[in-house]
Design an enzyme around this catalytic site. Structure first.
Site, PDB file in Angstrom:
ATOM      1  N   SER A 139       0.855  -1.189   0.000  1.00 16.57           N
ATOM      2  CA  SER A 139       0.000   0.000   0.000  1.00 16.57           C
ATOM      3  C   SER A 139       0.886   1.232   0.000  1.00 16.57           C
ATOM      4  O   SER A 139       2.037   1.188   0.475  1.00 16.57           O
ATOM      5  CB  SER A 139      -0.883  -0.001   1.257  1.00 16.57           C
ATOM      6  OG  SER A 139      -1.544   1.236   1.424  1.00 16.57           O
ATOM      7  N   TYR A 149      -1.146  -0.726  10.471  1.00 17.83           N
ATOM      8  CA  TYR A 149      -1.365  -1.165   9.093  1.00 17.83           C
ATOM      9  C   TYR A 149      -0.224  -0.716   8.190  1.00 17.83           C
ATOM     10  O   TYR A 149       0.314  -1.504   7.405  1.00 17.83           O
ATOM     11  CB  TYR A 149      -2.694  -0.621   8.570  1.00 17.83           C
ATOM     12  CG  TYR A 149      -3.010  -1.045   7.157  1.00 17.83           C
ATOM     13  CD1 TYR A 149      -3.525  -2.314   6.894  1.00 17.83           C
ATOM     14  CD2 TYR A 149      -2.799  -0.184   6.080  1.00 17.83           C
ATOM     15  CE1 TYR A 149      -3.813  -2.715   5.601  1.00 17.83           C
ATOM     16  CE2 TYR A 149      -3.085  -0.571   4.791  1.00 17.83           C
ATOM     17  CZ  TYR A 149      -3.586  -1.836   4.555  1.00 17.83           C
ATOM     18  OH  TYR A 149      -3.861  -2.230   3.259  1.00 17.83           O
TER      19      TYR A 149
END
Length: 252
Positions: A139, A149
């Protein structure tokens, strides 16, 4: 020579788009997810639309049993896999320090331990038969300080970059795919509020996959779909960390 790809998280979003694109290109596919019914629906769709062989593996990759089941499939020499797409993932709505640590442990298993185990199995199998490729879906969050995350994705990005260089001599290509916001079920499942994310920041999963596969064909180890996101990632390298952190708070 038959080409075969294994895609985790293949029933929706980026994973489903990968399965569709690869089947359309003539790959036989192995699709992995937790839900049997949805896997069977996707398998039937791919078979009828593209005439390819589709194997189904039901597995929860946040568990040791699930990881082992998929790793075993990657090492099956009778039906070899030449492309692994590590896509399965999820996120939590809360920030670290407010969430249950048991939920964070599950995220660590899903986003770090599972791709590590599957990469290990794939590399050992591919190295013994002349090569292959791995796409790890990370990401753009990997480039920003944005909680657990982003830390997981930064770990995956770092490992992918190293592996691409280290295993080049045995013809294994490893790509880190770093998309931005993508219109999938991801945010809805995580009960995340993304109402503040402007429309121009959203990508489609089909676009992300097209860019990733084009970059893989060009032997590019880092794929950041969309010029807007490539510019944003470049900015993170020069802006103060405090400013990047404030910017990264928008959406999850």
């Amino acid at each position: 020579m038959t080409r075969r790809a294994l895609v985790t998280g293949a029933t929706s979003g980026i994973g489903h788009s990968f399965a569709q694109a690869l089947a359309a290109d003539g790959h036989d596919v192995v699709i992995v997810a937790r839900t049997t019914d949805r896997l069977q629906q996707v398998a039937e769709q791919l078979r009828s639309e593209h005439g390819v062989e589709v194997d189904v593996v039901v597995a929860d990759l946040a568990t040791t049993d699930g990881m082992d089941r998929v790793a075993l499939r990657l090492t099956d020499s009778a039906r070899p896999v030449d492309l692994l797409v590590n896509n399965a993932g999820a996120s939590l709505a809360g920030w670290f320090g407010t969430t249950a640590i048991e939920d964070e442990d599950r995220q660590l298993d899903l986003l770090v331990r599972a791709p590590m185990h599957l990469m290990d199995a794939a590399i050992k199998a591919m190295a013994g038969r002349g090569g292959g490729a791995i796409i790890n879906v990370a990401s753009v969050a990997a480039f920003t300080p944005r909680g657990v995350y982003s830390a997981h994705k930064a770990w995956l990005l770092n490992l992918s970059r190293w592996a691409d260089v280290h295993y080049d001599d045995v013809n294994i290509a490893v790509q880190a795919l770093c998309p931005g916001f993508v219109r999938t079920e991801f945010h809805q499942r995580g009960e995340m509020d993304v109402s503040g994310v402007p429309g121009w920041m959203w990508l489609t999963s089909d676009f992300v996959v097209r860019e990733s596969l084009k970059d893989l064909a060009r032997d590019k180890p880092l794929s950041i779909p969309g010029r807007r996101y490539r510019c944003l990632v470049m900015l993170t390298r020069f802006l103060p960390t405090s400013l990047v952190t404030r910017m990264a708070r928008r959406g999850r």
